[in-house]
Design an enzyme around this catalytic site. Structure first.
Site, PDB file in Angstrom:
ATOM      1  N   GLY A  13       0.814  -1.223   0.000  1.00  0.00           N
ATOM      2  CA  GLY A  13       0.000   0.000   0.000  1.00  0.00           C
ATOM      3  C   GLY A  13       0.837   1.257   0.000  1.00  0.00           C
ATOM      4  O   GLY A  13       0.709   2.108   0.875  1.00  0.00           O
ATOM      5  N   ALA A  14       1.688   1.405  -1.037  1.00  0.00           N
ATOM      6  CA  ALA A  14       2.602   2.563  -1.043  1.00  0.00           C
ATOM      7  C   ALA A  14       2.238   3.589  -2.119  1.00  0.00           C
ATOM      8  O   ALA A  14       3.014   4.505  -2.366  1.00  0.00           O
ATOM      9  CB  ALA A  14       4.040   2.093  -1.208  1.00  0.00           C
ATOM     10  N   SER A  15       1.066   3.450  -2.722  1.00  0.00           N
ATOM     11  CA  SER A  15       0.720   4.409  -3.785  1.00  0.00           C
ATOM     12  C   SER A  15       0.381   5.785  -3.237  1.00  0.00           C
ATOM     13  O   SER A  15       0.398   6.775  -3.977  1.00  0.00           O
ATOM     14  CB  SER A  15      -0.451   3.862  -4.613  1.00  0.00           C
ATOM     15  OG  SER A  15      -1.435   3.311  -3.770  1.00  0.00           O
ATOM     16  N   ARG A  16       0.041   5.870  -1.941  1.00  0.00           N
ATOM     17  CA  ARG A  16      -0.344   7.163  -1.341  1.00  0.00           C
ATOM     18  C   ARG A  16       0.122   7.189   0.110  1.00  0.00           C
ATOM     19  O   ARG A  16       0.501   6.172   0.677  1.00  0.00           O
ATOM     20  CB  ARG A  16      -1.878   7.300  -1.327  1.00  0.00           C
ATOM     21  CG  ARG A  16      -2.516   7.369  -2.676  1.00  0.00           C
ATOM     22  CD  ARG A  16      -4.016   7.552  -2.560  1.00  0.00           C
ATOM     23  NE  ARG A  16      -4.732   6.337  -2.212  1.00  0.00           N
ATOM     24  CZ  ARG A  16      -5.503   6.196  -1.137  1.00  0.00           C
ATOM     25  NH1 ARG A  16      -5.670   7.198  -0.293  1.00  0.00           N
ATOM     26  NH2 ARG A  16      -6.118   5.055  -0.897  1.00  0.00           N
ATOM     27  N   SER A 143      -1.607   1.262  15.115  1.00  0.00           N
ATOM     28  CA  SER A 143      -2.185   2.598  15.290  1.00  0.00           C
ATOM     29  C   SER A 143      -2.385   2.858  16.779  1.00  0.00           C
ATOM     30  O   SER A 143      -2.579   1.920  17.561  1.00  0.00           O
ATOM     31  CB  SER A 143      -3.539   2.678  14.585  1.00  0.00           C
ATOM     32  OG  SER A 143      -4.248   3.825  15.012  1.00  0.00           O
ATOM     33  N   TYR A 156     -11.555  -1.231  13.302  1.00  0.00           N
ATOM     34  CA  TYR A 156     -10.193  -0.706  13.058  1.00  0.00           C
ATOM     35  C   TYR A 156      -9.304  -0.977  14.278  1.00  0.00           C
ATOM     36  O   TYR A 156      -8.174  -1.459  14.146  1.00  0.00           O
ATOM     37  CB  TYR A 156     -10.288   0.790  12.773  1.00  0.00           C
ATOM     38  CG  TYR A 156      -8.980   1.442  12.352  1.00  0.00           C
ATOM     39  CD1 TYR A 156      -8.498   1.315  11.046  1.00  0.00           C
ATOM     40  CD2 TYR A 156      -8.232   2.195  13.255  1.00  0.00           C
ATOM     41  CE1 TYR A 156      -7.303   1.911  10.668  1.00  0.00           C
ATOM     42  CE2 TYR A 156      -7.039   2.797  12.879  1.00  0.00           C
ATOM     43  CZ  TYR A 156      -6.573   2.654  11.580  1.00  0.00           C
ATOM     44  OH  TYR A 156      -5.385   3.250  11.210  1.00  0.00           O
ATOM     45  N   ALA A 158      -9.688  -3.263  16.595  1.00  0.00           N
ATOM     46  CA  ALA A 158      -9.437  -4.711  16.730  1.00  0.00           C
ATOM     47  C   ALA A 158      -8.343  -5.150  15.759  1.00  0.00           C
ATOM     48  O   ALA A 158      -7.445  -5.929  16.113  1.00  0.00           O
ATOM     49  CB  ALA A 158     -10.727  -5.490  16.478  1.00  0.00           C
ATOM     50  N   LYS A 160      -5.928  -3.321  14.502  1.00  0.00           N
ATOM     51  CA  LYS A 160      -4.622  -2.746  14.850  1.00  0.00           C
ATOM     52  C   LYS A 160      -4.075  -3.349  16.156  1.00  0.00           C
ATOM     53  O   LYS A 160      -2.853  -3.442  16.337  1.00  0.00           O
ATOM     54  CB  LYS A 160      -4.721  -1.219  14.932  1.00  0.00           C
ATOM     55  CG  LYS A 160      -5.055  -0.565  13.584  1.00  0.00           C
ATOM     56  CD  LYS A 160      -4.014  -0.870  12.531  1.00  0.00           C
ATOM     57  CE  LYS A 160      -4.246  -0.172  11.208  1.00  0.00           C
ATOM     58  NZ  LYS A 160      -3.230  -0.475  10.187  1.00  0.00           N
ATOM     59  N   ILE A 189      -2.105  11.282  11.525  1.00  0.00           N
ATOM     60  CA  ILE A 189      -1.152  11.699  10.492  1.00  0.00           C
ATOM     61  C   ILE A 189      -1.931  12.262   9.298  1.00  0.00           C
ATOM     62  O   ILE A 189      -2.961  11.697   8.913  1.00  0.00           O
ATOM     63  CB  ILE A 189      -0.288  10.487  10.031  1.00  0.00           C
ATOM     64  CG1 ILE A 189       0.312   9.742  11.253  1.00  0.00           C
ATOM     65  CG2 ILE A 189       0.795  10.929   9.053  1.00  0.00           C
ATOM     66  CD1 ILE A 189       1.178  10.577  12.179  1.00  0.00           C
TER      67      ILE A 189
END
Ligand code: NAP
Length: 249
Positions: A13-16, A143, A156, A158, A160, A189
């Site tokens: 997941g490095a496109s953004r 997170s 989310y 659970a 993380k 962030i």
């Protein structure tokens, strides 16, 4: 001084957002980068070019991190193209926030599969080359929400929190092979995922809870990832590094 000269890094997941910032930071420090994306094809191609500008090898792969078979193919392709994997950053993630009363089984499954199952999917593949090489650094994106919880974010949180348990277990399993596994717990962030936090009253109440008084930047998470990827952190494993402006205190 370059900290990752000639290393091979996988980033999901490095496109953004944070993933993109990590790819740029690791490449700046000499790492060759194999990264995945799901839907942002143009951005992925643009990133590939930017990364090559650092004089490293860089390749974008369209691969859904929540699907085991796709991850298997992705890591096999990386092995053929790059030869090994030294660093793995499990970053791909989404949020589908809803109060539990309204949270559908589909929303729950999407978040757990993309955020948590993905970490199993990729880590399971990369540990083989790392065990063979007797070294490796695995970095999982947790997170602050996985530590503290948050109303409307049960799925989310659970996912993380699950990542933290997974990280510590893998650190136990593979420490004797010189493979380190750590997690990063970012606070708020500035990325597409958190754009809604920046508006009006909501923004003010979030900022009041952060001792440093501001949202974080993706590059600040990338700096943490660089530290955990490099030998600067050679005696650190099974830890959760909170890069959150003090939000956790
Ligand atoms: P973002 O800006 O929304 O970017 C998410 C990235 O993940 C995109 O590159 C997206 O690719 C990719 N992705 C989504 N689903 C995928 C899948 N199934 N397979 C492969 N790639 C997929 O999010 P971000 O803020 O950078 O977050 C990155 C990570 O940090 C996530 O794990 C997130 O939970 C975590 N995090 C973020 C914050 C924050 O405040 N932003 C705080 C704590 C933790 P496409 O665009 O190609 O679909």
């Amino acid at each position: 001084m370059k900290l990752l000269e000639n290393k091979i890094a996988i980033i999901t997941g490095a496109s953004r957002g944070i993933g993109e910032a990590i790819a740029l930071k690791l490449a700046e420090h000499g790492a060759n980068i194999a990264f995945t994306y799901l839907s942002s094809e143009e951005k992925a191609i643009a990133l590939e070019e930017k990364l090559s500008g650092f004089g490293v090898k860089a390749k974008a792969y369209k691969s859904n991190a929540s699907v085991y078979a796709e991850c298997e193919i992705f890591v096999n392709d990386v092995m053929k193209e790059f030869g090994t994997v030294d660093i793995c950053v499990n970053n791909a993630g989404i949020s589908k926030d809803n109060l539990l009363l309204r949270l559908t089984p589909e929303q729950w499954d999407d978040v757990i599969n993309i955020n948590l199952k993905s970490v199993y999917n990729i880590t399971k593949q990369v540990i083989r080359p790392m065990m063979k090489a007797k070294k490796g650094s695995i970095i999982n994106m947790s997170s602050i929400i996985g530590i503290k919880g948050n109303a409307g974010q049960s799925s989310y949180a659970a996912s993380k929190a699950g990542i933290i348990g997974f990280t510590k277990s893998i650190a136990h399993e593979l420490g004797s092979r010189n493979i380190r596994c750590n997690a990063i717990a970012p606070g708020f962030i500035e990325t597409d995922m958190t754009h809604y936090l920046k508006d009006g009253d909501a923004s003010k109440s979030f900022l009041e809870k952060i001792p440093l008084g501001r949202f974080g930047k993706a590059e600040e998470i990338a700096n943490t990832a660089l530290f955990l990827a490099s030998d600067m952190s050679s005696y650190i494993t099974g830890q959760v590094l909170s890069t959150c402006g003090g939000l956790n205190i």
